[in-house]
Design a protein around this motif. Structure first.
Motif, PDB file in Angstrom:
ATOM      1  N   ALA A  87      33.960  44.385  34.670  1.00 54.10           N
ATOM      2  CA  ALA A  87      33.046  44.483  35.808  1.00 54.10           C
ATOM      3  C   ALA A  87      32.343  45.836  35.836  1.00 54.10           C
ATOM      4  O   ALA A  87      31.152  45.924  36.159  1.00 54.10           O
ATOM      5  CB  ALA A  87      33.805  44.259  37.111  1.00 54.10           C
ATOM      6  N   PHE A 119      34.816  38.879  38.965  1.00 50.93           N
ATOM      7  CA  PHE A 119      35.490  38.924  37.666  1.00 50.93           C
ATOM      8  C   PHE A 119      37.001  38.744  37.815  1.00 50.93           C
ATOM      9  O   PHE A 119      37.677  38.307  36.871  1.00 50.93           O
ATOM     10  CB  PHE A 119      35.176  40.242  36.950  1.00 50.93           C
ATOM     11  N   GLY A 142      32.234  35.678  37.288  1.00 50.31           N
ATOM     12  CA  GLY A 142      31.771  37.050  37.087  1.00 50.31           C
ATOM     13  C   GLY A 142      30.395  37.098  36.448  1.00 50.31           C
ATOM     14  O   GLY A 142      29.538  37.893  36.842  1.00 50.31           O
ATOM     15  N   ALA A 190      32.365  48.396  41.862  1.00 54.00           N
ATOM     16  CA  ALA A 190      33.104  47.579  40.896  1.00 54.00           C
ATOM     17  C   ALA A 190      34.431  48.228  40.524  1.00 54.00           C
ATOM     18  O   ALA A 190      35.459  47.548  40.407  1.00 54.00           O
ATOM     19  CB  ALA A 190      32.246  47.366  39.643  1.00 54.00           C
TER      20      ALA A 190
END
Length: 258
Positions: A2, A139, A146, A193
């Motif tokens: 990610a 993800f 994702g 992320a």
């Protein structure tokens, strides 16, 4: 994974801001496009997601819609309060400066308060942070999810970068401040992320935030960006840019499978 994908969002955001800087000689077209992008993001992306994530009703009205209206009113109140403070310090509502009052670094702000632009750009940064969190969470669910979210985030981060720089500069902020907000907006998805390695944001809280932010963004688009775009250049090309901005976000949402 990610975080690596979020680096693509970082570059796309910077690219969007770079485009906004390069077309300053066509300012009305820039603002028309920015207004369309913001309208598309709110109506076709943020609000549907907010309603899905925070669907509980409060006295017969979906929570997300209440917060949407609240965000709109909040943006309006903040702008009016800052405008009153600016007037009290010698700046009239038409952008003129009262006799003996200092100007904002010698720049004409057209009656707009720089703090409003920075606040709006800061909201865009927070939105990008949430994009990164959504990317990381997707993800965690699976590679397919994702990839879908990554397409949406990376593509519409062009609009985020474009809008962040436009909002900051439109209200009379110095170029270096607008660029600083752009860089912060670009870095936000990466930070978001990475943060999903530590915690998970509850879906209802995410929906509430999206509703509130969508209302504030709609106010800026409808009450500030679009009127400014058509003020001196009420041309068909400006209107077409607005429609193109909405169409671009529609394409992104459709491709991402929302």
């Amino acid at each position: 994974m990610a975080v690596v994908v979020a680096l693509g969002a970082f570059l796309m955001t910077l690219f969007g801001g770079w485009v906004a800087q390069r077309v300053t000689d066509r300012r009305h077209l820039v603002l028309g496009l920015a207004g369309g992008l913001m309208l598309g993001v709110v109506g076709l992306d943020l609000l549907p997601e907010a309603l899905e994530a925070a669907g509980a009703e409060v006295f017969g009205v979906p929570e997300a819609l209440l917060l949407f209206v609240g965000g709109f009113l909040f943006a309006h109140v903040v702008e009016r309060v800052l405008a009153v403070r600016s007037t009290a310090h010698g700046v009239h509502g038409d952008g003129a400066t009262a006799p003996g009052a200092p100007t904002k670094g010698g720049r004409e702000t057209g009656g707009r308060v720089p703090q409003v632009g920075l606040t709006a750009a800061g909201a865009m940064v927070l939105h990008s942070l949430m994009d990164g969190i959504a990317l990381g969470a997707a993800f965690q669910v699976g590679g397919g999810m994702g990839a879908t979210v990554a397409l949406a985030v990376i593509t519409h981060d062009f609009a985020d970068g474009f809008n962040t720089y436009t909002l900051a500069s439109l209200y009379g902020n110095a170029r270096h401040k607008a660029i600083a907000m752009l860089v912060a907006d670009a870095a936000a998805p990466v930070v978001g992320a990475a943060s999903t390695l530590l915690f998970t944001l509850p879906e209802e809280l995410l929906g509430a935030y999206l509703g509130f932010f969508g209302g504030a963004l709609l106010y800026l688009a409808a009450a500030e960006i679009l009127p400014e775009a058509h003020h001196e250049h009420p041309a068909l090309s400006t209107l077409l840019c607005t429609v193109a901005g909405v169409g671009f976000i529609w394409l992104v949402v459709g491709l991402s499978g929302h």
